[in-house]
Design an enzyme around this catalytic site. Structure first.
Site, PDB file in Angstrom:
ATOM      1  N   SER A 175       4.412 -15.965  -5.290  1.00  0.00           N
ATOM      2  CA  SER A 175       5.412 -15.710  -4.489  1.00  0.00           C
ATOM      3  C   SER A 175       6.087 -17.309  -4.581  1.00  0.00           C
ATOM      4  O   SER A 175       7.095 -17.567  -4.525  1.00  0.00           O
ATOM      5  CB  SER A 175       5.330 -15.438  -2.985  1.00  0.00           C
ATOM      6  N   LYS A 192      -0.819  -6.717   6.493  1.00  0.00           N
ATOM      7  CA  LYS A 192       0.379  -6.197   6.933  1.00  0.00           C
ATOM      8  C   LYS A 192       0.324  -5.052   8.222  1.00  0.00           C
ATOM      9  O   LYS A 192       1.585  -5.083   8.687  1.00  0.00           O
ATOM     10  CB  LYS A 192       0.804  -5.272   5.586  1.00  0.00           C
ATOM     11  N   ASP A 232       9.176  -4.067   0.798  1.00  0.00           N
ATOM     12  CA  ASP A 232       8.492  -3.720  -0.379  1.00  0.00           C
ATOM     13  C   ASP A 232       9.310  -2.364  -0.636  1.00  0.00           C
ATOM     14  O   ASP A 232       9.455  -1.842  -1.856  1.00  0.00           O
ATOM     15  CB  ASP A 232       6.995  -3.037  -0.329  1.00  0.00           C
ATOM     16  N   ALA A 248      -0.541   7.263  -2.349  1.00  0.00           N
ATOM     17  CA  ALA A 248      -0.303   7.285  -0.833  1.00  0.00           C
ATOM     18  C   ALA A 248      -1.018   6.294  -0.069  1.00  0.00           C
ATOM     19  O   ALA A 248      -1.122   6.618   1.043  1.00  0.00           O
ATOM     20  CB  ALA A 248      -0.608   8.793  -0.354  1.00  0.00           C
ATOM     21  N   ASN A 264      -1.253  12.651  -4.754  1.00  0.00           N
ATOM     22  CA  ASN A 264      -2.139  11.622  -4.656  1.00  0.00           C
ATOM     23  C   ASN A 264      -3.582  12.239  -5.169  1.00  0.00           C
ATOM     24  O   ASN A 264      -3.814  13.326  -5.020  1.00  0.00           O
ATOM     25  CB  ASN A 264      -2.431  11.065  -3.120  1.00  0.00           C
ATOM     26  N   SER A 278      -5.210  15.250   0.518  1.00  0.00           N
ATOM     27  CA  SER A 278      -5.074  15.282   2.145  1.00  0.00           C
ATOM     28  C   SER A 278      -4.264  14.024   2.509  1.00  0.00           C
ATOM     29  O   SER A 278      -3.267  14.175   3.484  1.00  0.00           O
ATOM     30  CB  SER A 278      -6.377  15.326   2.768  1.00  0.00           C
ATOM     31  N   LYS A 279      -4.348  12.867   1.805  1.00  0.00           N
ATOM     32  CA  LYS A 279      -3.695  11.675   2.106  1.00  0.00           C
ATOM     33  C   LYS A 279      -2.088  11.904   1.623  1.00  0.00           C
ATOM     34  O   LYS A 279      -1.216  11.316   2.651  1.00  0.00           O
ATOM     35  CB  LYS A 279      -4.126  10.564   1.384  1.00  0.00           C
ATOM     36  N   GLY A 322       6.829  -3.334 -12.881  1.00  0.00           N
ATOM     37  CA  GLY A 322       6.357  -3.697 -11.731  1.00  0.00           C
ATOM     38  C   GLY A 322       6.799  -5.122 -11.098  1.00  0.00           C
ATOM     39  O   GLY A 322       6.958  -5.336  -9.733  1.00  0.00           O
TER      40      GLY A 322
HETATM   41  P1  NAP Z   1      -4.029   0.680  -1.866  1.00  0.00           P
HETATM   42  O1  NAP Z   1      -3.261   1.009  -0.401  1.00  0.00           O
HETATM   43  O2  NAP Z   1      -5.499   0.411  -2.038  1.00  0.00           O
HETATM   44  O3  NAP Z   1      -3.675   2.419  -2.428  1.00  0.00           O
HETATM   45  C1  NAP Z   1      -4.217   2.649  -3.914  1.00  0.00           C
HETATM   46  C2  NAP Z   1      -3.815   4.038  -4.369  1.00  0.00           C
HETATM   47  O4  NAP Z   1      -4.319   4.219  -5.576  1.00  0.00           O
HETATM   48  C3  NAP Z   1      -4.079   5.333  -3.491  1.00  0.00           C
HETATM   49  O5  NAP Z   1      -3.255   6.170  -3.515  1.00  0.00           O
HETATM   50  C4  NAP Z   1      -5.344   5.843  -4.258  1.00  0.00           C
HETATM   51  O6  NAP Z   1      -5.867   6.991  -4.364  1.00  0.00           O
HETATM   52  C5  NAP Z   1      -4.827   5.483  -5.639  1.00  0.00           C
HETATM   53  N1  NAP Z   1      -6.014   5.341  -6.667  1.00  0.00           N
HETATM   54  C6  NAP Z   1      -6.988   4.332  -6.744  1.00  0.00           C
HETATM   55  N2  NAP Z   1      -7.717   4.434  -7.666  1.00  0.00           N
HETATM   56  C7  NAP Z   1      -7.403   5.582  -8.447  1.00  0.00           C
HETATM   57  C8  NAP Z   1      -8.064   6.414  -9.384  1.00  0.00           C
HETATM   58  N3  NAP Z   1      -8.928   5.906 -10.282  1.00  0.00           N
HETATM   59  N4  NAP Z   1      -7.304   7.453  -9.922  1.00  0.00           N
HETATM   60  C9  NAP Z   1      -6.087   7.995  -9.130  1.00  0.00           C
HETATM   61  N5  NAP Z   1      -5.702   7.378  -7.952  1.00  0.00           N
HETATM   62  C10 NAP Z   1      -6.240   6.383  -7.629  1.00  0.00           C
HETATM   63  O7  NAP Z   1      -3.214  -0.117  -2.688  1.00  0.00           O
HETATM   64  P2  NAP Z   1      -1.665  -0.642  -2.752  1.00  0.00           P
HETATM   65  O8  NAP Z   1      -1.642  -1.731  -1.878  1.00  0.00           O
HETATM   66  O9  NAP Z   1      -0.912   0.958  -2.421  1.00  0.00           O
HETATM   67  O10 NAP Z   1      -1.339  -0.907  -4.087  1.00  0.00           O
HETATM   68  C11 NAP Z   1      -1.126   0.046  -5.314  1.00  0.00           C
HETATM   69  C12 NAP Z   1      -1.053  -0.742  -6.432  1.00  0.00           C
HETATM   70  O11 NAP Z   1       0.563  -1.235  -6.321  1.00  0.00           O
HETATM   71  C13 NAP Z   1      -1.586  -1.953  -7.064  1.00  0.00           C
HETATM   72  O12 NAP Z   1      -1.860  -2.179  -8.223  1.00  0.00           O
HETATM   73  C14 NAP Z   1      -0.656  -3.001  -6.251  1.00  0.00           C
HETATM   74  O13 NAP Z   1      -0.874  -4.331  -7.151  1.00  0.00           O
HETATM   75  C15 NAP Z   1       0.552  -2.469  -6.660  1.00  0.00           C
HETATM   76  N6  NAP Z   1       1.690  -3.082  -5.715  1.00  0.00           N
HETATM   77  C16 NAP Z   1       2.901  -3.680  -6.251  1.00  0.00           C
HETATM   78  C17 NAP Z   1       3.985  -4.125  -5.562  1.00  0.00           C
HETATM   79  C18 NAP Z   1       5.007  -4.583  -6.396  1.00  0.00           C
HETATM   80  O14 NAP Z   1       5.680  -5.432  -5.610  1.00  0.00           O
HETATM   81  N7  NAP Z   1       5.227  -4.462  -7.787  1.00  0.00           N
HETATM   82  C19 NAP Z   1       3.943  -4.062  -4.468  1.00  0.00           C
HETATM   83  C20 NAP Z   1       2.736  -3.545  -3.583  1.00  0.00           C
HETATM   84  C21 NAP Z   1       1.641  -2.854  -4.540  1.00  0.00           C
HETATM   85  P3  NAP Z   1      -6.743   7.501  -2.948  1.00  0.00           P
HETATM   86  O15 NAP Z   1      -6.063   7.677  -1.629  1.00  0.00           O
HETATM   87  O16 NAP Z   1      -7.327   8.870  -3.573  1.00  0.00           O
HETATM   88  O17 NAP Z   1      -7.670   6.678  -3.063  1.00  0.00           O
END
Ligand code: NAP
Length: 265
Positions: free
Chosen positions: A16, A65, A100, A124, A146, A150-151, A232
């Site tokens: 950023s 956040k 976001d 989720a 997801n 459940s989530k 992304g």
């Molecule tokens: P988070 O709150 O930790 O959520 C992670 C998500 O990924 C959950 O839905 C989780 O499922 C799922 N997951 C993790 N490992 C998995 C696997 N092996 N198989 C299937 N599903 C899996 O993370 P977040 O903040 O949402 O971020 C998610 C991604 O988005 C990250 O890579 C982050 O860098 C990216 N992101 C990008 C931006 C952008 O501006 N481009 C903005 C925000 C985030 P469960 O619920 O089953 O654990």
């Protein structure tokens, strides 16, 4: 000089500062953007301190956040999402926004993707929650899948018109879908994908929130299937662009910010 910044822990890797400062330089604004790393339980205190010091605006990232909701007046979308990634100090009370959600929407529309029809959001967590609200507000019908099913159901209960599913349903969910957004961390620093390649098709637009690497396996598979692909970094760019415009009131120089963001990836 106006001071903007970011609070997160850790923030060392943040893209950023160069992205926002490219915008200030391009518009000739006398402003700086600084990354701060308060202790993990001090998010709300950091917002109060920033206001006291006369900081003009703050971005907020993991793990703050949700915590900063205690220190701001949330805008309606941020309140519904339950998370703030941008704080504006221009009024008497700091206001909390979630860019976001809009970042994903603007990344898609920048690529000519029609914001209508059906979207499948995979994931989720925090990103899945913001993106699901953002797409539902654009009148897309949202299907959330997801790993922990459940989530997906819990999130779908909050998002207007949404339905919740397990990952095993992705083939059926995508068959007649228009938009797919990966909001899981799958594919980050690894050549994995959360979506089977044979579920992708040429009528889809695919946005991957993951931006390390910039070309994920999901985007490669999507391109091979003839889908429109959006990486992304576009989502990251437009969440920053939205914050920039909210703080400065100026139209952000998207191209200059994008060039510097990609040069720093
Ligand atoms: P988070 O709150 O930790 O959520 C992670 C998500 O990924 C959950 O839905 C989780 O499922 C799922 N997951 C993790 N490992 C998995 C696997 N092996 N198989 C299937 N599903 C899996 O993370 P977040 O903040 O949402 O971020 C998610 C991604 O988005 C990250 O890579 C982050 O860098 C990216 N992101 C990008 C931006 C952008 O501006 N481009 C903005 C925000 C985030 P469960 O619920 O089953 O654990």
């Amino acid at each position: 000089m106006d001071v903007y910044g970011l609070i997160g822990n850790p923030v060392g890797h943040s893209l950023s500062p160069p992205m926002h400062e490219a915008g200030y330089d391009e518009l000739g604004l006398d402003a700086r953007y600084v990354a701060f790393e308060p202790p993990a339980d001090e998010g709300a205190a950091a917002v109060e301190a920033a206001q006291t010091l006369g900081v003009s605006g703050l971005n907020v990232t993991i793990p703050f956040k949700q915590d900063v909701l205690d220190a701001v007046e949330p805008a309606p979308l941020a309140e519904r999402i339950g998370a703030v990634n941008t704080v504006d100090f221009s009024g008497d009370t700091p206001t909390g926004h979630n860019t976001d959600a809009v970042g994903a929407v603007r990344a898609l529309s920048h690529h000519g993707v029609a914001l209508s029809g059906t979207a499948v959001v995979v994931g989720a967590g925090g990103a899945g929650r913001a993106v699901s609200f953002g797409l539902a507000d654009e009148e897309l019908s949202v299907r959330i899948a997801n790993r922990t099913e459940s989530k997906a159901h819990a999130l779908a209960d909050d998002v207007p018109g949404a339905t919740g599913h397990g990952l095993d349903e992705l083939g059926d969910l995508l068959a007649d879908a228009d938009v797919l957004v990966n909001c899981t961390s799958v594919g980050m620093e690894s050549d994995e994908t959360p979506v089977p390649a044979d579920a992708l098709h040429g009528d889809l637009a695919v946005l991957d929130a993951v931006y390390t690497p910039i070309e994920t396996r999901l985007l490669r598979d999507a391109a091979a299937a003839g889908a429109t692909t959006v990486d992304g970094a576009w989502m990251l760019l437009f969440q920053g662009v939205e914050a920039f415009e909210l703080w400065t009131g100026a139209e952000a120089p998207v191209e200059a910010m994008n060039d510097v963001l990609r040069a720093n990836l």
